[in-house]
Design a protein around this motif. Structure first.
Motif, short mmCIF file in Angstrom:
data_model
loop_
_atom_site.label_atom_id
_atom_site.label_comp_id
_atom_site.label_asym_id
_atom_site.label_seq_id
_atom_site.Cartn_x
_atom_site.Cartn_y
_atom_site.Cartn_z
N VAL A 171 97.95 81.64 -14.23
CA VAL A 171 97.33 80.98 -13.07
C VAL A 171 97.05 79.52 -13.42
CG1 VAL A 171 94.96 81.68 -13.64
CG2 VAL A 171 95.53 81.12 -11.28
N HIS A 172 97.44 78.65 -12.48
CA HIS A 172 97.25 77.21 -12.67
C HIS A 172 96.53 76.64 -11.45
CE1 HIS A 172 97.85 73.06 -13.61
NE2 HIS A 172 98.62 72.86 -12.57
N VAL A 173 95.45 75.92 -11.71
CA VAL A 173 94.70 75.26 -10.64
C VAL A 173 94.88 73.75 -10.84
CG1 VAL A 173 92.47 74.99 -9.50
CG2 VAL A 173 93.01 77.13 -10.69
N PRO A 174 95.76 73.11 -10.05
CA PRO A 174 95.98 71.67 -10.23
C PRO A 174 94.69 70.89 -10.02
CG PRO A 174 97.62 72.61 -8.75
CD PRO A 174 96.57 73.66 -8.98
N GLU A 175 94.50 69.87 -10.84
CA GLU A 175 93.27 69.07 -10.77
C GLU A 175 93.08 68.43 -9.39
OE1 GLU A 175 93.17 66.24 -14.04
OE2 GLU A 175 94.37 67.67 -15.20
N TYR A 176 94.17 68.05 -8.74
CA TYR A 176 94.04 67.32 -7.47
C TYR A 176 93.41 68.17 -6.37
CZ TYR A 176 98.25 69.68 -5.72
OH TYR A 176 99.16 70.61 -5.33
N SER A 177 93.54 69.49 -6.44
CA SER A 177 92.98 70.30 -5.35
C SER A 177 91.47 70.13 -5.27
CB SER A 177 93.35 71.77 -5.52
OG SER A 177 92.80 72.29 -6.70
N ASN A 178 90.83 69.97 -6.43
CA ASN A 178 89.39 69.75 -6.46
C ASN A 178 89.05 68.31 -6.06
OD1 ASN A 178 86.73 70.54 -6.88
ND2 ASN A 178 86.76 70.01 -9.04
N GLY A 214 106.73 87.75 -16.29
CA GLY A 214 105.61 87.41 -15.44
C GLY A 214 105.94 86.25 -14.54
N HIS A 215 104.93 85.73 -13.88
CA HIS A 215 105.13 84.60 -12.98
C HIS A 215 103.92 83.67 -13.02
CE1 HIS A 215 102.73 87.30 -10.41
NE2 HIS A 215 102.39 86.22 -9.73
N VAL A 216 104.12 82.48 -12.46
CA VAL A 216 103.04 81.50 -12.39
C VAL A 216 102.49 81.51 -10.97
CG1 VAL A 216 102.41 79.06 -12.58
CG2 VAL A 216 104.11 80.04 -14.15
N LYS A 217 101.18 81.55 -10.86
CA LYS A 217 100.51 81.52 -9.56
C LYS A 217 99.71 80.23 -9.50
CE LYS A 217 97.22 84.34 -6.90
NZ LYS A 217 98.08 84.92 -5.87
N GLN A 218 99.99 79.43 -8.48
CA GLN A 218 99.24 78.19 -8.31
C GLN A 218 98.12 78.46 -7.31
OE1 GLN A 218 101.55 74.59 -8.23
NE2 GLN A 218 100.16 73.69 -6.75
N GLN A 219 96.92 78.05 -7.67
CA GLN A 219 95.75 78.32 -6.86
C GLN A 219 95.02 77.01 -6.60
OE1 GLN A 219 95.72 81.46 -6.09
NE2 GLN A 219 93.66 82.11 -5.52
N CYS A 220 94.46 76.85 -5.42
CA CYS A 220 93.72 75.63 -5.10
C CYS A 220 92.22 75.89 -5.07
CB CYS A 220 94.17 75.08 -3.74
SG CYS A 220 95.84 74.44 -3.81
N GLY A 221 91.47 74.84 -5.35
CA GLY A 221 90.01 74.92 -5.28
C GLY A 221 89.38 74.53 -6.59
N LYS A 222 88.08 74.85 -6.71
CA LYS A 222 87.38 74.60 -7.97
C LYS A 222 87.93 75.58 -8.99
CE LYS A 222 83.03 72.92 -6.05
NZ LYS A 222 81.59 73.18 -5.91
N GLU A 264 89.29 84.21 -7.89
CA GLU A 264 89.95 84.63 -6.65
C GLU A 264 91.37 85.14 -6.95
OE1 GLU A 264 91.68 82.44 -2.70
OE2 GLU A 264 89.74 81.75 -3.42
N ALA A 265 92.10 84.40 -7.77
CA ALA A 265 93.46 84.81 -8.14
C ALA A 265 93.45 86.14 -8.90
CB ALA A 265 94.12 83.73 -8.98
N SER A 266 92.47 86.31 -9.77
CA SER A 266 92.41 87.55 -10.57
C SER A 266 92.19 88.76 -9.67
CB SER A 266 91.31 87.45 -11.64
OG SER A 266 90.02 87.54 -11.08
N ARG A 267 91.40 88.59 -8.62
CA ARG A 267 91.15 89.69 -7.67
C ARG A 267 92.39 89.97 -6.82
NH1 ARG A 267 85.01 87.56 -6.77
NH2 ARG A 267 84.18 88.62 -8.59
N GLU A 268 93.07 88.89 -6.40
CA GLU A 268 94.29 89.06 -5.60
C GLU A 268 95.37 89.81 -6.38
OE1 GLU A 268 95.45 85.08 -4.57
OE2 GLU A 268 93.82 84.84 -3.11
N LEU A 297 91.49 89.02 -18.26
CA LEU A 297 91.62 87.57 -18.04
C LEU A 297 91.51 86.86 -19.39
CD1 LEU A 297 91.72 85.03 -16.22
CD2 LEU A 297 89.24 85.27 -15.93
N ILE A 298 92.46 85.98 -19.67
CA ILE A 298 92.45 85.23 -20.93
C ILE A 298 92.38 83.73 -20.62
CG2 ILE A 298 93.72 84.71 -23.06
CD1 ILE A 298 95.00 87.49 -22.83
N LEU A 299 91.45 83.05 -21.30
CA LEU A 299 91.23 81.63 -21.08
C LEU A 299 91.14 80.90 -22.41
CD1 LEU A 299 88.11 82.25 -18.89
CD2 LEU A 299 90.16 81.26 -17.94
N GLY A 300 91.56 79.65 -22.40
CA GLY A 300 91.24 78.77 -23.51
C GLY A 300 89.92 78.11 -23.17
N THR A 301 89.32 77.45 -24.13
CA THR A 301 88.09 76.72 -23.84
C THR A 301 88.13 75.37 -24.52
OG1 THR A 301 85.68 76.72 -23.96
CG2 THR A 301 86.83 77.82 -25.76
#
Length: 160
Positions: free
Chosen positions: A39-46, A89-97, A104-108, A114-118
Motif C-alpha cells: 500500500v502506497h499513500v502519495p504525499e500529495y494526497s494529504n 501481489g499488487h500495489v494499492k494506491q490510497q489517498c488521504g492521511k 482503510e486499505a487494510s480493511r478493504e 500489517l508490516i510497516l517501516g518506521t
C-alpha cells in the motif's frame, strides 16, 4: 484442508525504512502461499486536501506530475523486488492521511498482518505530529509488525 493463504500488507514509500520492512518480510516471514498487498499513500494526497496555499493551477499540475512520476518509479522498484523474491501481489494506491489511509486499505483487503517501516522520530516530534506507525498500531484490527531500520539514529545499540 483449511485455507492457508495469508494476506500481508506492507506500507511502502520511497524511504529506506519501507524497503527494510519489505526485505525483512521477504527474508524472515514469507511463505510461498502468501498474497502481498503493497500500500502506497502519495504525499500529495494529504498536501492537496489540507493546503490553502496551492491556489495556482500550474503549481498543482507540476506537483501532481512530479508525484505521479515518483509513484511510477516506486511501483516499478517494488515490482522488481517482488519478482526477485518470487513474491506475488499488487500495489494499492490510497489517498488521504497516511495512517488513516493504510488502515482503510487494510480493511478493504481483509489482511492477516500489517508490516510497516518506521522513521524513528524523536519523542518531541512524535508527541506533536504523531507517527504513521503509532496510528496504525493503535487502530489496526490485525497484528502489526513495525520494522525499525538498523541504522536509524534513534535505534538503541551498544557502543564500543
Amino acid at each position: 484442508m483449511a485455507n492457508t493463504t495469508r494476506t500481508i500488507m506492507i506500507a511502502i514509500d520511497d524511504s529506506d525504512h519501507s524497503e527494510y520492512a519489505f526485505d525483512f518480510y521477504a527474508e524472515h516471514i514469507y511463505k510461498p502461499e502468501d498474497r502481498i498487498v503493497l500500500v502506497h499513500v502519495p504525499e500529495y494526497s494529504n498536501i492537496l486536501s489540507t493546503s490553502s496555499l496551492l491556489t495556482d493551477p500550474n503549481i498543482v499540475s507540476e506537483l501532481l506530475k512530479d508525484m505521479e512520476e515518483r509513484t511510477r518509479d516506486l511501483v516499478e522498484k517494488y515490482s522488481i523486488k517482488m519478482r526477485e523474491h518470487n513474491v506475488s501481489g499488487h500495489v494499492k494506491q490510497q489517498c488521504g492521511k497516511p495512517g488513516e489511509a493504510i488502515i482503510e486499505a487494510s480493511r478493504e483487503e481483509g489482511i492477516t498482518m500489517l508490516i510497516l517501516g518506521t522513521r524513528g522520530m524523536g519523542l518531541v516530534r512524535r508527541t506533536f505530529v504523531g507517527s504513521v506507525s503509532d496510528y496504525c498500531l493503535h487502530h489496526s484490527d490485525v497484528p502489526v509488525l513495525i520494522c525499525r531500520h538498523k541504522t536509524s539514529k534513534h535505534s538503541k545499540g551498544h557502543h564500543s
